[in-house]
Design a protein around this motif. Structure first.
Motif, PDB file in Angstrom:
ATOM      1  N   HIS A   1       0.803  -1.088   0.050  1.00 27.57           N
ATOM      2  CA  HIS A   1      -0.114  -0.278   0.009  1.00 27.57           C
ATOM      3  C   HIS A   1       0.895   1.284   0.023  1.00 27.57           C
ATOM      4  O   HIS A   1       0.333   2.293  -0.532  1.00 27.57           O
TER       5      HIS A   1
ATOM      6  N   VAL B   1      -5.248   4.854  -9.274  1.00 26.55           N
ATOM      7  CA  VAL B   1      -5.720   3.471  -8.382  1.00 26.55           C
ATOM      8  C   VAL B   1      -7.293   3.252  -8.993  1.00 26.55           C
ATOM      9  O   VAL B   1      -8.065   4.342  -8.520  1.00 26.55           O
TER      10      VAL B   1
ATOM     11  N   ASN C   1      -2.406   3.701  -2.375  1.00 27.76           N
ATOM     12  CA  ASN C   1      -3.353   2.693  -2.311  1.00 27.76           C
ATOM     13  C   ASN C   1      -3.725   2.508  -0.781  1.00 27.76           C
ATOM     14  O   ASN C   1      -3.051   3.012   0.042  1.00 27.76           O
TER      15      ASN C   1
ATOM     16  N   ARG D   1      -9.866   0.969  -2.981  1.00 30.24           N
ATOM     17  CA  ARG D   1      -8.329   0.782  -2.772  1.00 30.24           C
ATOM     18  C   ARG D   1      -7.675   2.011  -2.611  1.00 30.24           C
ATOM     19  O   ARG D   1      -6.248   2.017  -2.569  1.00 30.24           O
ATOM     20  N   ARG D   2      -8.192   3.103  -3.028  1.00 31.98           N
ATOM     21  CA  ARG D   2      -7.619   4.547  -3.133  1.00 31.98           C
ATOM     22  C   ARG D   2      -7.115   4.763  -1.604  1.00 31.98           C
ATOM     23  O   ARG D   2      -8.032   4.819  -0.597  1.00 31.98           O
TER      24      ARG D   2
END
Length: 989
Positions: free
Chosen positions: A209, A396, A215, A401-402
Motif C-alpha cells: 500500500h 488507482v 493505495n 483501494r484508493r
C-alpha cells in the motif's frame, strides 16, 4: 505524430481554459508525506511557530538546582548545545514517545521502539527483527510483487530493492530458503484468512500500500487479516509500513483500533515533521516481542546499529552476550517509562519538535479518530473532483483501494498523453507549480505558482502527480491543489506546444498567452467640473494660484479650462477636460451649470452639490465627509443606489484639522493667562519671585481628553494628545476597539462613557448616514446634555467636524453652568438671499451671552492649507481618471455601481490605517526591508534572551553586552516604521 493544426488547436483550448487566471493557492504548498506534516501557511506563520516552539521549550523543560528548586527554563540554544543523554534529553524522549502512544491510541500492551535512520532502511530493520531465515517453519507473505517480475514494474527501484533484501537474507543464511517468501500478484493485496493459513504464513509484511501511498486496504481485506491474526495470535504477526497509513485509515473506528492493537506499525516521524529523515518509531505487540526474543538465539542477520531492539542484559558485555527486548529502546506505556534509550546520538530538538507538532495537530484537527475521518472525507472529495474534471484521472482504479493519505493522479489528454510531449508537459507543469515558473518561446515568463511542492510520482509508478491529501489538510486546500494541478498542466501544455511548433518552423501568435484577459478601457471625450477653489494662496497677480493643479492635469493628459463649459464645448479629442469654476456656491448656480448633465463628473470640497445636478461618471469630494455631495447620480451623500460612483480623499486634510483642533485646546489648556502676563511683564509690573504664585496653572500631562470618532482626524489628534502625555479615551464603533487598545488608548463604549471625567472633548465622527425620508443625519445632536454633563467642570469642547454634531441648546446650558469653560466650533457658513445659512447659524445666537468663551470658525481648519488642498485635488483627479477610463474606484463611499471594480482605499502615508497596498509598497523597498529586518531581529533576539534566561549572571552579561544594541535598534525600528507609514492599525479590508 500530431499535426501542426492539431497542436494549434490543443494550444488554443489550453489558453481558453485558463483564461480566468490563476486559481487560489493552498495555504501550505508542501504536499509531502506524514500525519503531522508542518502545517504553517507561509513564512510569517513558520517564524511565529518557531518562536512559539521556543517558548514551549522554556515553559515545559525546567532547570532544577541540587535542591530541586526551579531556576528557569531550558532554551532551544542550550538544548542544541547539550548531549543526548541525561536531563532534559531523557525527559524529552519520554515525552515524545508518550505523546505518540497517546495520540494514536495504541493500547498499553504495545511497546514503541525508537531508532535512527530513514524510512526505507528503518522499515527493513524493523521487519528483519521479526524474521529468521534459519527457521524452516517460518513462512512470510509480502503484499508486493516479487522483485524484477513483470508485475513489479510500478513499484520502482525503491520498493524492489527493499524486497530484494528479504530474498538475499535467505540466500546467504545457512538454512535459508527463499521459497518460504510469498509475494503478492499485485500491489497492496491481502489474501483471505484461509489462504494465508493454507500457505502456512506466520509473518505478514504490509508494504504494497505504501508503494505509491495512493493505495489502501479495503475494509474486507483488513477484516480477513485480523481474522487470520485472531486465529493464532501467539504465532502470527503483521507489520505495516505506516508512513501513509497512520492517521489516514479509512475504516470504522473500531476496525482502526483493532489494527493498532494487533499489528506492528513502523512510523518515520521526523521525516513527516520537517522533511528530514532523522529517526523512526515502531510499535510491537507482546507476541512480536516474544518472537524477536526467540530470534536472538539463532539469528540469520546482522541488525544495523540504528536499531538494536534486544541489547545485552549487561550493557558492559559485548553484543554477543545474553540479550533481551526488556532492555531495548522501548517506551512502555503500562509503566510510563523508557526501558532503554536510543543506541546512537540523536537531536534532542527533533524529538521535542515531534511532541510539539503532535500537540499542534491535536489542537488544530482533534483526535486521531477525527484525523482518520477527515482523511476519508478528503479521499471522497478527490473522487468527486476528478469525476467533474476528466482531464485528471486516478491511478488507482478501484475506489475502495484508493489511499486516504496520498492521491496519485494521471493526465488523460487524448493524443497528447500518448505522445512524447506528455513527459515534457508534466515536467514543465511542476516548474510552474513550484517557484521556477515557465517561459514561453517569445520570452514571456509566467512566475511560479508556489502552490504545490513535492508532487513527484515515484519513478516507475503509474500516474503523473503524487501528493499528500490526508486529514491534516483542510478540504479547501485539497480542492486548491487539484485546481492548480489542472491549471499548471494546461499552461505548461501551451508552452511545450509552442516550443514544438517553433522547432517545426511554424509561426505562433503570442498575443493571447496571458492567463487573464485585459480589462477594457472606456474611451471618448469627458467633461469634469471643479466646483471649489484649489489654490489657497495668492500668486503674483493677486489671485488664488491654481497653477499646480493645471500643470498636473496636463501631465496626466487632460485639458484644464479656466472657464465654464457654457463658454464653448471642448473639442471631441478623446481627452478628459476639467472646467475650473470655484465661484459656484448656491444650489441655483450649480443647477444652472450642471443640472442637465453638461458635465460627466465633478470635484468638490465645501460646495454643496444638489440632488438634481447630474454627473453620470461620478464625483470626488476633497476630504473625508461627503455630506455636501447630494447628487442623485450616486444616490446622495450616502452614495447608495446611484449609477455613478461617489468617492472621497480621506486623510488628505487630517493632520491640518487635528493640528488646528490641538491649537484651539492649547489656547485654554494649560490655563496660564499668557496675555495678562505679557502685559504686566512689558510694563515692568511683575516680580517673578513675588507675583508668580498669583497665577497657578496645571500642565496638560495627566489631563483627560475624550475623542469621539476613530477616523483619520480623531486618530491623529489622539497621537498629538498622547505626545503631550494626556490620557486619551476614544469612543468609536466596537469594531475599532482592538485597534484603539493596541495604540495605547482607552476604549469607551458610548459618548457619555468617553466624556465622563474628561477635561477636553473633541468630536470627529462625521455626520453619519442620512435618512432619505427625513433628511436627518445619524450623528446630528450626538453631543447632547448627557454627554456634556459627564465632563469635568471647566472642560473644553472642540467641534472641528460638523456643526450639527453638537446640540446647541445643550451647549448653551453647559457654558452657562461652567461645565464647559470654552468651546471652539469650526463649521460651514454661507450667504444667500435669505441671509446667513449653514450649520454655523445656530451658534451665532450664543455669542452675545458667551463672548470670549465661544470661538467660531468658518470650517477653516481643513480648508485653508494650500499644500493639503492641492494634494487632495491631485488625488481627486487621479481617482476620477481611473474611474472614467478603467471603471476602477478608489475610496468608494457607499455602493459600488454595476460595471465598476473597487481598488480599495488610499490615504496619505502615515495618516490612515495600514492597507494591503501600504505593506506591498514597503515590500518593494529592498533597502528599507533589510534595515527594518535587521533592527527587528536584533530587538527580538535581545528581548527573547532576557525573557528566557533565568540565571542572574547570564542575564547580567546579556544586559552588559546588548544594552546599546537594543536601544539603538528600538530607535532605528521606530523611525523606519514611522517613515514607512506602518505605525497605525490595519485597515479592515
Amino acid at each position: 505524430m500530431l499535426t501542426d493544426g492539431e497542436l494549434l488547436a490543443h494550444r488554443k483550448s489550453a489558453l481558453d481554459e485558463t483564461r480566468g487566471g490563476v486559481p487560489p493557492v493552498p495555504s501550505n504548498p508542501f504536499f509531502g508525506v506524514g500525519p503531522i506534516t508542518d502545517a504553517t501557511t507561509d513564512e510569517v506563520d513558520s517564524r511565529l511557530r518557531r518562536q512559539e516552539f521556543d517558548r514551549w521549550i522554556e515553559r515545559t523543560y525546567r532547570k532544577r538546582d541540587d535542591q530541586g528548586n526551579d531556576i528557569g527554563g531550558f532554551t532551544t540554544g542550550e538544548l542544541s548545545r547539550s548531549m543526548h543523554r541525561g536531563y532534559p534529553a531523557d525527559a524529552i524522549l519520554l515525552d515524545m514517545m508518550r505523546a505518540i502512544h497517546r495520540y494514536f491510541e495504541f493500547p498499553k500492551s504495545k511497546r514503541i521502539a525508537v531508532g535512527l535512520g530513514g524510512g526505507h532502511s528503518g522499515y527493513t530493520v524493523c521487519v528483519q527483527h521479526l524474521l529468521n531465515a534459519n527457521d524452516a517453519g517460518q513462512r512470510v507473505y509480502v503484499d508486493t510483487p516479487r522483485p524484477e517480475s513483470s508485475d513489479a514494474g510500478p513499484a520502482g527501484f525503491f520498493r524492489q530493492s527493499w524486497a530484494t533484501q528479504l530474498i538475499e537474507m535467505h540466500r546467504f543464511a545457512e538454512n535459508g530458503d527463499e521459497s518460504r517468501i510469498h509475494f503478492a500478484q499485485k500491489e497492496g493485496a491481502i489474501p483471505t484468512a484461509r489462504d494465508l493459513a493454507e500457505m502456512g504464513v506466520s509473518v505478514f509484511i504490509g508494504v504494497g500500500h505504501e508503494t505509491t501511498g495512493a493505495n489502501s486496504y479495503t475494509d474486507a481485506e483488513i477484516h480477513e487479516l485480523l481474522a487470520w491474526l485472531d486465529a493464532d495470535p501467539d504465532n502470527r504477526h503483521a507489520i505495516f509500513d505506516a508512513t501513509s497509513m497512520l492517521g489516514a485509515m479509512p475504516w470504522p473506528p473500531e476496525t482502526v483500533r483493532a489494527v493498532m492493537a494487533k499489528c506492528c506499525m513502523f512510523m518515520p516521524f521526523q521525516k513527516a515533521v520537517g522533511g528530514v529523515s532523522g529517526y523512526f518509531t515502531a510499535s510491537f505487540t507482546p507476541q512480536a516481542l516474544a518472537l524477536i526474543e526467540r530470534n536472538q538465539h539463532n539469528p540469520s542477520w546482522a541488525i544495523p546499529r540504528q536499531l538494536k531492539i534486544a541489547p545485552p542484559l549487561d550493557p558492559r558485555q559485548p553484543f554477543s552476550s545474553k540479550r533481551s527486548v526488556d532492555q531495548g529502546p522501548f517506551y512502555d506505556a503500562a509503566e510510563d517509562r523508557m526501558l532503554g534509550g536510543v543506541i546512537n546520538t540523536y537531536s534532542v530538538l527533533a524529538f521535542a519538535e515531534t511532541t510539539f507538532g503532535l500537540l499542534k495537530t491535536e489542537e488544530r484537527v482533534g483526535s486521531v479518530t477525527e484525523l482518520n475521518r477527515r482523511s476519508a472525507a478528503n479521499r471522497e472529495l478527490v473522487n468527486e473532483w476528478v469525476a467533474r474534471n476528466p482531464l485528471l484521472g486516478l491511478a488507482v482504479a478501484e475506489a475502495d483501494r484508493r489511499g486516504a493519505a496520498v492521491t496519485l493522479l494521471q493526465v488523460n489528454d487524448g493524443a497528447i498523453s500518448a505522445s512524447d510531449l506528455h513527459p515534457r508537459i508534466i515536467a514543465r507543469s511542476k516548474q510552474l507549480l513550484g517557484y521556477e515558473g515557465i517561459t514561453h518561446p517569445n520570452g514571456e515568463h509566467e512566475p511560479g505558482l508556489d502552490s504545490a511542492r513535492y508532487v513527484n510520482a515515484f519513478p516507475g509508478t503509474p500516474g503523473d502527480y503524487r501528493a499528500w491529501v490526508g486529514g491534516i489538510r483542510v478540504p479547501e486546500d485539497v480542492t486548491a491543489l487539484l485546481e492548480n494541478l489542472k491549471y499548471a498542466y494546461l499552461r505548461a501544455k501551451a508552452v511545450v506546444i509552442e516550443e514544438e511548433l517553433e522547432q517545426r518552423g511554424v509561426k505562433v501568435e503570442y498575443a493571447e498567452t496571458a492567463g487573464t484577459a485585459a480589462e477594457g478601457t472606456r474611451e471618448g471625450t469627458v467633461k469634469v467640473l471643479i466646483a471649489d477653489a484649489i489654490g489657497l494662496r495668492f500668486g503674483a497677480d493677486g489671485k488664488l494660484d491654481h497653477s499646480e493643479l493645471a500643470a498636473y492635469i496636463a501631465e496626466k493628459g487632460g485639458v484644464f479650462h479656466e472657464a465654464s463649459i457654457q463658454a464653448g464645448a471642448p473639442a471631441d479629442d478623446g481627452k478628459v477636460h476639467f472646467f475650473y469654476q470655484p465661484h459656484l456656491s448656491t444650489a441655483e448656480e450649480l443647477l444652472a451649470e450642471a443640472g442637465e448633465g453638461q458635465y460627466d463628473a465633478v470635484i468638490a470640497a465645501a460646495t454643496f452639490i444638489p440632488a438634481d445636478a447630474k454627473f453620470r461618471m461620478g464625483g470626488v469630494r476633497i476630504g473625508a465627509g461627503t455630506g455636501n455631495m447630494g447628487s442623485a447620480s450616486w444616490g446622495g451623500p450616502n452614495g447608495e443606489g446611484g449609477e455613478a460612483p461617489l468617492m472621497n480623499t480621506p486623510g488628505i486634510n487630517s493632520r491640518a484639522t487635528a493640528q488646528m483642533a490641538a491649537k484651539a485646546m492649547l489656547k485654554v489648556l494649560p490655563d496660564l493667562p499668557v496675555d495678562a502676563l505679557h502685559a504686566r511683564t512689558a510694563a515692568g509690573d511683575f516680580d517673578t519671585g513675588k507675583n508668580l504664585a498669583e497665577y497657578p496653572t496645571s500642565k496638560l500631562e495627566g489631563k483627560r481628553i475624550a475623542i469621539l470618532g476613530y477616523g483619520n482626524i480623531g486618530r491623529e489628534l489622539a497621537r498629538i494628545a498622547k505626545a503631550f502625555h494626556m490620557d486619551v479615551v476614544v469612543y468609536a464603533r466596537p469594531g475599532h476597539r482592538d485597534n484603539i487598545l493596541a495604540e495605547g488608548y482607552e476604549y469607551a463604549e458610548s459618548p457619555v462613557a468617553a466624556a465622563r471625567g474628561a477635561d477636553a472633548l473633541s468630536v470627529h465622527l462625521g455626520l453619519g448616514r442620512q435618512d432619505p425620508a427625513t433628511g436627518r443625519y445619524a450623528n446630528a445632536g450626538l453631543v447632547d446634555d448627557a454627554v456634556l454633563s459627564a465632563l469635568n467642570d471647566g472642560a473644553v469642547l472642540l467641534n472641528y467636524d460638523r456643526g450639527e454634531l453638537v446640540d446647541v441648546a445643550a451647549l448653551d446650558k453647559a457654558l452657562t453652568a461652567g461645565k464647559v469653560r470654552h468651546a471652539a466650533i469650526d463649521a460651514d457658513i454661507f450667504q444667500s438671499a435669505e441671509g446667513v445659512t449653514g450649520p454655523m447659524k445656530p451658534y451665532l445666537s450664543l455669542l452675545p451671552k458667551h463672548e470670549g468663551r465661544l470661538e467660531l470658525l468658518p470650517h477653516a481648519a481643513a480648508d485653508t492649507d494650500h499644500p493639503t488642498r492641492v494634494a487632495g485635488a491631485k488625488q481627486a483627479v487621479d481617482q476620477l481618471l481611473d474611474a472614467i477610463r478603467n471603471r476602477a474606484v478608489t475610496n468608494l463611499k457607499g455602493d459600488l455601481p454595476a460595471g465598476y471594480v473597487s481598488r480599495g482605499s488610499k490615504s496619505p502615508l502615515g495618516i490612515a490605517p495600514v492597507t494591503q497596498d501600504d505593506l506591498a509598497r514597503v515590500a518593494e523597498n529592498a533597502r528599507l526591508l533589510d534595515e527594518l529586518r535587521a533592527a527587528s531581529e536584533a530587538i527580538a533576539a535581545v528581548i527573547g534572551a532576557l525573557d528566557s534566561v533565568s540565571d542572574v549572571g547570564h542575564r547580567a552579561r546579556i544586559v552588559t553586552r546588548y544594552r546599546g544594541l537594543l536601544a539603538a535598534s528600538i530607535l532605528k525600528q521606530k523611525n523606519l516604521l514611522e517613515a514607512a507609514g506602518l505605525v497605525a492599525p490595519a485597515a479592515r479590508d
